[in-house]
Design an enzyme around this catalytic site. Structure first.
Site, PDB file in Angstrom:
ATOM      1  N   ASP A  58      30.503  18.253  -9.642  1.00  0.00           N
ATOM      2  CA  ASP A  58      31.911  18.626  -9.579  1.00  0.00           C
ATOM      3  C   ASP A  58      31.956  20.125  -9.274  1.00  0.00           C
ATOM      4  O   ASP A  58      31.499  20.943 -10.089  1.00  0.00           O
ATOM      5  CB  ASP A  58      32.584  18.316 -10.921  1.00  0.00           C
ATOM      6  CG  ASP A  58      34.050  18.708 -10.952  1.00  0.00           C
ATOM      7  OD1 ASP A  58      34.486  19.503 -10.081  1.00  0.00           O
ATOM      8  OD2 ASP A  58      34.761  18.236 -11.848  1.00  0.00           O
ATOM      9  N   TYR A 150      47.850  23.338  -1.407  1.00  0.00           N
ATOM     10  CA  TYR A 150      46.784  23.219  -0.404  1.00  0.00           C
ATOM     11  C   TYR A 150      46.773  24.445   0.515  1.00  0.00           C
ATOM     12  O   TYR A 150      45.717  25.056   0.753  1.00  0.00           O
ATOM     13  CB  TYR A 150      46.984  21.936   0.394  1.00  0.00           C
ATOM     14  CG  TYR A 150      45.864  21.592   1.348  1.00  0.00           C
ATOM     15  CD1 TYR A 150      44.662  21.066   0.881  1.00  0.00           C
ATOM     16  CD2 TYR A 150      46.011  21.770   2.722  1.00  0.00           C
ATOM     17  CE1 TYR A 150      43.633  20.729   1.756  1.00  0.00           C
ATOM     18  CE2 TYR A 150      44.987  21.435   3.611  1.00  0.00           C
ATOM     19  CZ  TYR A 150      43.804  20.914   3.118  1.00  0.00           C
ATOM     20  OH  TYR A 150      42.787  20.582   3.988  1.00  0.00           O
ATOM     21  N   THR A 185      39.470  11.237   8.875  1.00  0.00           N
ATOM     22  CA  THR A 185      38.631  11.037   7.673  1.00  0.00           C
ATOM     23  C   THR A 185      39.502  10.288   6.654  1.00  0.00           C
ATOM     24  O   THR A 185      40.716  10.130   6.859  1.00  0.00           O
ATOM     25  CB  THR A 185      38.207  12.386   7.046  1.00  0.00           C
ATOM     26  OG1 THR A 185      39.364  12.985   6.445  1.00  0.00           O
ATOM     27  CG2 THR A 185      37.574  13.334   8.036  1.00  0.00           C
ATOM     28  N   THR A 188      42.958  11.876   5.847  1.00  0.00           N
ATOM     29  CA  THR A 188      44.125  11.774   6.728  1.00  0.00           C
ATOM     30  C   THR A 188      44.571  10.322   6.940  1.00  0.00           C
ATOM     31  O   THR A 188      45.489  10.078   7.741  1.00  0.00           O
ATOM     32  CB  THR A 188      43.843  12.415   8.103  1.00  0.00           C
ATOM     33  OG1 THR A 188      42.623  11.880   8.617  1.00  0.00           O
ATOM     34  CG2 THR A 188      43.747  13.921   8.012  1.00  0.00           C
TER      35      THR A 188
HETATM   36  N1  LIG Z   1      40.665  15.716   7.489  1.00  0.00           N
HETATM   37  C1  LIG Z   1      41.383  16.720   7.913  1.00  0.00           C
HETATM   38  O1  LIG Z   1      42.296  16.548   8.718  1.00  0.00           O
HETATM   39  C2  LIG Z   1      41.090  18.124   7.429  1.00  0.00           C
HETATM   40  C3  LIG Z   1      41.693  19.185   8.125  1.00  0.00           C
HETATM   41  C4  LIG Z   1      41.408  20.485   7.738  1.00  0.00           C
HETATM   42  C5  LIG Z   1      40.548  20.729   6.706  1.00  0.00           C
HETATM   43  N2  LIG Z   1      39.981  19.679   6.024  1.00  0.00           N
HETATM   44  C6  LIG Z   1      39.053  20.008   4.943  1.00  0.00           C
HETATM   45  O2  LIG Z   1      37.790  19.473   5.256  1.00  0.00           O
HETATM   46  C7  LIG Z   1      37.085  19.206   4.035  1.00  0.00           C
HETATM   47  C8  LIG Z   1      36.557  17.774   4.069  1.00  0.00           C
HETATM   48  O3  LIG Z   1      37.668  16.896   4.054  1.00  0.00           O
HETATM   49  P1  LIG Z   1      37.645  15.390   4.633  1.00  0.00           P
HETATM   50  O4  LIG Z   1      38.744  15.301   5.587  1.00  0.00           O
HETATM   51  O5  LIG Z   1      36.287  15.012   5.016  1.00  0.00           O
HETATM   52  O6  LIG Z   1      38.144  14.632   3.318  1.00  0.00           O
HETATM   53  P2  LIG Z   1      37.470  13.519   2.384  1.00  0.00           P
HETATM   54  O7  LIG Z   1      38.504  13.257   1.338  1.00  0.00           O
HETATM   55  O8  LIG Z   1      36.946  12.404   3.179  1.00  0.00           O
HETATM   56  O9  LIG Z   1      36.218  14.290   1.770  1.00  0.00           O
HETATM   57  C9  LIG Z   1      36.331  15.245   0.758  1.00  0.00           C
HETATM   58  C10 LIG Z   1      35.183  15.047  -0.208  1.00  0.00           C
HETATM   59  O10 LIG Z   1      35.299  16.016  -1.265  1.00  0.00           O
HETATM   60  C11 LIG Z   1      34.965  15.372  -2.475  1.00  0.00           C
HETATM   61  N3  LIG Z   1      35.505  16.041  -3.644  1.00  0.00           N
HETATM   62  C12 LIG Z   1      36.779  16.043  -4.088  1.00  0.00           C
HETATM   63  N4  LIG Z   1      36.861  16.694  -5.264  1.00  0.00           N
HETATM   64  C13 LIG Z   1      35.613  17.130  -5.559  1.00  0.00           C
HETATM   65  C14 LIG Z   1      35.053  17.873  -6.624  1.00  0.00           C
HETATM   66  N5  LIG Z   1      35.801  18.310  -7.668  1.00  0.00           N
HETATM   67  N6  LIG Z   1      33.719  18.148  -6.595  1.00  0.00           N
HETATM   68  C15 LIG Z   1      32.952  17.711  -5.586  1.00  0.00           C
HETATM   69  N7  LIG Z   1      33.419  16.992  -4.541  1.00  0.00           N
HETATM   70  C16 LIG Z   1      34.736  16.712  -4.536  1.00  0.00           C
HETATM   71  C17 LIG Z   1      35.556  13.975  -2.310  1.00  0.00           C
HETATM   72  O11 LIG Z   1      35.019  13.059  -3.268  1.00  0.00           O
HETATM   73  C18 LIG Z   1      35.215  13.650  -0.877  1.00  0.00           C
HETATM   74  O12 LIG Z   1      33.974  12.997  -0.755  1.00  0.00           O
HETATM   75  C19 LIG Z   1      38.074  19.484   2.907  1.00  0.00           C
HETATM   76  O13 LIG Z   1      37.844  20.765   2.378  1.00  0.00           O
HETATM   77  C20 LIG Z   1      39.408  19.432   3.604  1.00  0.00           C
HETATM   78  O14 LIG Z   1      40.394  20.174   2.928  1.00  0.00           O
HETATM   79  C21 LIG Z   1      40.234  18.391   6.368  1.00  0.00           C
END
Ligand SMILES: NC(=O)c1ccc[n+]([C@@H]2O[C@H](COP(=O)([O-])OP(=O)(O)OC[C@H]3O[C@@H](n4cnc5c(N)ncnc54)[C@H](O)[C@@H]3O)[C@@H](O)[C@H]2O)c1
Length: 244
Positions: A58, A150, A185, A188
């Site tokens: 975490d 966020y 992902t 979204t």
């Molecule tokens: N998907 C998008 O459109 C998008 C756009 C811009 C930025 N992001 C950023 O990219 C990163 C990855 O996001 P994603 O889209 O792959 O989302 P996702 O939800 O698929 O992956 C995020 C991961 O973070 C993990 N997580 C959450 N809380 C946690 C904690 N306390 N400790 C450890 N792990 C934890 C989740 O279990 C998950 O596996 C994030 O930081 C997100 O904010 C995503």
């Protein structure tokens, strides 16, 4: 020969989404990859498929950061690459956002990367330097409705990147931020409609591989860049088209 042969890389939030694709991409270039997450079943499955290490972690917990780094060093040696990728999102108007929800988003998206930078620095010093990639967002470049926590966390992460880059340059540690737009992902799911992309120059959602290629470039090749932002958003933050 890979671009990252033998370099140890730690990727938070690696159990799914973009984190899992970063893991695959860095491993394909020879990195020894450790993914961490709170989703143990998904994390273990990705690790098994790629033949890499998964550790429960975490990112809001400093003790868990210390034990993940100790365990990684024991298994593979000191760490040269950190991808601060774990993150959460929640949609609420600012006036309806509970303090608990605000604190949860800030703790995972901003305090987590801070703890990562702090606790990994001694490990990177052992290998003569390293690279830290902070996954921010276009929400760290502009504002979005219903996303006050966020947006604040991702702007904070962009600022933390600059401050840390200045502090760690003498240790040969580069720190950069990545600002994806909408990417396909689990995060979204449900908001990946064509309607949400029709106003941006590249009128589609991004794929995780498109962000992973940028992360690989930053880690392996961007040797003259630190403290700065790298945007991959289909042009979403470029500006407005005026109808004249
Ligand atoms: N998907 C998008 O459109 C998008 C756009 C811009 C930025 N992001 C950023 O990219 C990163 C990855 O996001 P994603 O889209 O792959 O989302 P996702 O939800 O698929 O992956 C995020 C991961 O973070 C993990 N997580 C959450 N809380 C946690 C904690 N306390 N400790 C450890 N792990 C934890 C989740 O279990 C998950 O596996 C994030 O930081 C997100 O904010 C995503």
């Amino acid at each position: 020969m890979g671009k990252l042969d033998g370099k140890v890389a730690l990727i938070t939030g690696g159990a799914r989404g973009m984190g899992a694709v970063h893991a695959r991409t860095l491993q394909a270039e020879g990195a020894i990859v450790v993914i961490t997450d709170v989703l143990d079943d998904e994390g273990a499955a990705v690790a098994k498929e790629l033949g890499i290490t998964y550790l429960h972690h975490d990112v809001t917990d400093e003790k868990q950061w210390n034990s993940v780094i100790t365990e990684t060093e024991k298994l593979h040696g000191p760490i040269a690459i950190l991808i601060n990728n774990a993150g959460v999102v929640g949609f609420t108007p600012v006036a309806d956002t509970d303090l608990d929800e605000w604190n949860r988003v800030l703790a995972i998206n901003l305090t987590g990367p801070f703890l990562g930078i702090k606790t990994i620095t001694p490990s990177m010093r052992k290998v003569g330097g390293g690279v830290i990639v902070n996954i921010s967002s276009t929400a760290g470049m502009i504002g979005y409705s219903n996303l006050s926590a966020y947006v604040s966390s991702k702007w904070g992460l962009r600022g933390l990147t600059k401050a840390a880059a200045l502090d760690l340059a003498a240790d040969n540690i580069r720190v950069v931020s990545v600002h994806p737009g909408g990417v396909r992902t689990p995060m979204t799911a449900g908001i990946d409609t064509p309607e949400n992309y029709k106003r941006q120059p590249i009128k589609r959602i991004g794929e995780p591989e498109e962000i992973a290629k940028l992360v690989l470039y930053l880690v392996a090749d961007a040797t003259y860049s630190t403290g700065t932002e790298f945007i991959a958003d289909g042009g979403a933050t470029v500006g407005q088209v005026l109808n004249v």
